[in-house]
Design an enzyme around this catalytic site. Structure first.
Site, PDB file in Angstrom:
ATOM      1  N   ASP A 105       0.831  -1.211   0.000  1.00 40.91           N
ATOM      2  CA  ASP A 105       0.000   0.000   0.000  1.00 40.91           C
ATOM      3  C   ASP A 105       0.868   1.265   0.000  1.00 40.91           C
ATOM      4  O   ASP A 105       1.964   1.278   0.568  1.00 40.91           O
ATOM      5  CB  ASP A 105      -0.897  -0.018   1.252  1.00 40.91           C
ATOM      6  CG  ASP A 105      -2.037   0.976   1.139  1.00 40.91           C
ATOM      7  OD1 ASP A 105      -2.307   1.465   0.026  1.00 40.91           O
ATOM      8  OD2 ASP A 105      -2.657   1.277   2.177  1.00 40.91           O
ATOM      9  N   HIS A 144       2.244   3.341  -9.015  1.00 43.48           N
ATOM     10  CA  HIS A 144       2.139   1.892  -9.229  1.00 43.48           C
ATOM     11  C   HIS A 144       3.360   1.382  -9.996  1.00 43.48           C
ATOM     12  O   HIS A 144       3.898   0.320  -9.697  1.00 43.48           O
ATOM     13  CB  HIS A 144       0.857   1.555  -9.994  1.00 43.48           C
ATOM     14  CG  HIS A 144      -0.390   1.932  -9.235  1.00 43.48           C
ATOM     15  ND1 HIS A 144      -0.588   1.571  -7.921  1.00 43.48           N
ATOM     16  CD2 HIS A 144      -1.494   2.639  -9.594  1.00 43.48           C
ATOM     17  CE1 HIS A 144      -1.767   2.038  -7.506  1.00 43.48           C
ATOM     18  NE2 HIS A 144      -2.328   2.697  -8.505  1.00 43.48           N
ATOM     19  N   LEU A 182      10.720 -20.581  -4.898  1.00 43.34           N
ATOM     20  CA  LEU A 182       9.678 -19.747  -4.271  1.00 43.34           C
ATOM     21  C   LEU A 182       8.335 -19.887  -4.991  1.00 43.34           C
ATOM     22  O   LEU A 182       8.271 -19.853  -6.218  1.00 43.34           O
ATOM     23  CB  LEU A 182      10.128 -18.275  -4.336  1.00 43.34           C
ATOM     24  CG  LEU A 182       9.108 -17.238  -3.852  1.00 43.34           C
ATOM     25  CD1 LEU A 182       8.988 -17.271  -2.330  1.00 43.34           C
ATOM     26  CD2 LEU A 182       9.491 -15.824  -4.313  1.00 43.34           C
TER      27      LEU A 182
HETATM   28  C1  FPP Z   1      -2.118   0.014  -3.368  1.00 39.21           C
HETATM   29  O1  FPP Z   1      -1.622   1.351  -3.263  1.00 39.21           O
HETATM   30  C2  FPP Z   1      -1.523  -0.660  -4.529  1.00 39.21           C
HETATM   31  C3  FPP Z   1      -2.212  -1.245  -5.559  1.00 39.21           C
HETATM   32  C4  FPP Z   1      -3.675  -1.267  -5.631  1.00 39.21           C
HETATM   33  C5  FPP Z   1      -1.503  -1.844  -6.696  1.00 39.21           C
HETATM   34  C6  FPP Z   1      -0.292  -2.639  -6.323  1.00 39.21           C
HETATM   35  C7  FPP Z   1       0.413  -3.061  -7.549  1.00 39.21           C
HETATM   36  C8  FPP Z   1       1.756  -3.031  -7.722  1.00 39.21           C
HETATM   37  C9  FPP Z   1       2.725  -2.608  -6.684  1.00 39.21           C
HETATM   38  C10 FPP Z   1       2.311  -3.509  -9.001  1.00 39.21           C
HETATM   39  C11 FPP Z   1       2.730  -4.965  -8.847  1.00 39.21           C
HETATM   40  C12 FPP Z   1       2.890  -5.543 -10.169  1.00 39.21           C
HETATM   41  C13 FPP Z   1       2.703  -6.853 -10.477  1.00 39.21           C
HETATM   42  C14 FPP Z   1       2.904  -7.272 -11.864  1.00 39.21           C
HETATM   43  C15 FPP Z   1       2.258  -7.841  -9.494  1.00 39.21           C
HETATM   44  P1  FPP Z   1      -2.655   2.556  -3.306  1.00 39.21           P
HETATM   45  O2  FPP Z   1      -2.867   2.939  -4.716  1.00 39.21           O
HETATM   46  O3  FPP Z   1      -3.896   2.185  -2.562  1.00 39.21           O
HETATM   47  O4  FPP Z   1      -1.886   3.680  -2.553  1.00 39.21           O
HETATM   48  P2  FPP Z   1      -2.526   4.848  -1.670  1.00 39.21           P
HETATM   49  O5  FPP Z   1      -3.090   4.188  -0.440  1.00 39.21           O
HETATM   50  O6  FPP Z   1      -1.339   5.702  -1.340  1.00 39.21           O
HETATM   51  O7  FPP Z   1      -3.548   5.545  -2.485  1.00 39.21           O
END
Ligand code: FPP
Length: 267
Positions: free
Chosen positions: A25, A42, A136
């Protein structure tokens, strides 16, 4: 390896989680702080994901389950959902080819039927390419929700009862678990959530029942291997009780030590 190192290594391995679950997050806030679109957060988050996966490979961790997209994430602005889908499509196959060389077995959990055909194809190809790998187990939760998982298991077990393949009397926790996502793996020992929120957010609600929960303020794109190691150190200091008292655990350890000494003496 000499005897002391061997026992230190065994000790270390015993305090290592076998399975880690992560809510990645903070991508959006990381981007906001830099006046960038949320999608840039992201994209930056993929770098942290790569580092943590590599660290798990190095440490011989058995399984890592990451929350990439929840069933509720469809409610985000259309542009962000679109950007996330494009990111998954552009990232998955390229990353999975590299992971395949590291013997990583990649699986996806969640309802993939809502994804585009292109994304479903890369999901299926990733699983196919890595299915025989023995290193893994990397599980990517995509269009996943813990409640969906439970309801899905209920539907499958109800079908078995309807088709006379099982009876209600035979349904116990183990049988139920066999219908849940990740059923072939040990339950996560350690749950990590970055970004400062302290909740599970409909992640593995069944599987996390006895996991140690670790929350850290760092935003996911800034989460480093050093901070991952700190989470592992914190885990190593936890006493896992599984409903027992602290004294019972001490007694169990003393019994194990006595059993070990008796076995040693009989050799
Ligand atoms: C939450 O942060 C994150 C996500 C909904 C997306 C997570 C995805 C990745 C890190 C990419 C991973 C890639 C692969 C291919 C698995 P948020 O957007 O809720 O952050 P915020 O709370 O600051 O708004």
């Amino acid at each position: 390896m000499n005897e002391i190192n061997e026992s230190a290594a065994t000790d270390l391995q015993q305090h290592m989680p076998r399975h880690i679950a992560v809510v990645m997050d903070g991508n959006g806030r990381w981007a906001n702080k830099r006046h960038l679109p949320r999608a840039a957060g992201h994209k930056a988050g993929v770098g942290s994901t790569r580092k943590i996966v590599e660290s798990c490979v190095k440490k011989n961790i058995e399984a890592l389950t990451i929350f990439a997209f929840s069933s509720e994430n469809w409610n985000r602005p259309e542009a962000e959902v679109k950007a996330l889908m494009s990111l998954f499509i552009s990232t998955i196959m390229a990353e999975v080819r590299k992971l395949n060389k590291k013997n990583v077995c990649v699986s996806f959990i969640g309802d993939r039927t809502r994804f585009s055909e292109k994304l479903q194809n890369s999901i299926n190809e990733s699983e196919q390419l890595t299915k025989d790998n023995t290193g893994l187990h990397l599980n990517i939760a995509a269009n996943y929700g813990g409640r969906w998982d439970v309801v899905n298991a209920c539907k499958m077990i109800a079908e078995e009862v309807r088709d006379n393949k099982t009876t209600i009397k035979d349904i116990d926790e183990d049988r139920f678990n066999s219908f849940m996502s990740l059923s072939g793996l040990p339950a996560p020992d350690l749950f990590i959530r970055t970004g400062g929120e302290q909740r599970i957010s409909n992640f593995l609600i069944w599987q996390l029942a006895y996991s140690e929960l670790y929350f850290v303020d760092t935003l996911w794109p800034d989460f480093s291997e050093k901070e991952f190691d700190e989470a592992l150190d914190w885990y190593a200091g936890r006493q896992r009780r599984f409903g027992k008292t602290g004294q019972q655990l001490l007694d169990d350890t003393a019994d194990d030590t006595a059993d070990g000494a008796a076995a040693e003496a009989s050799h």
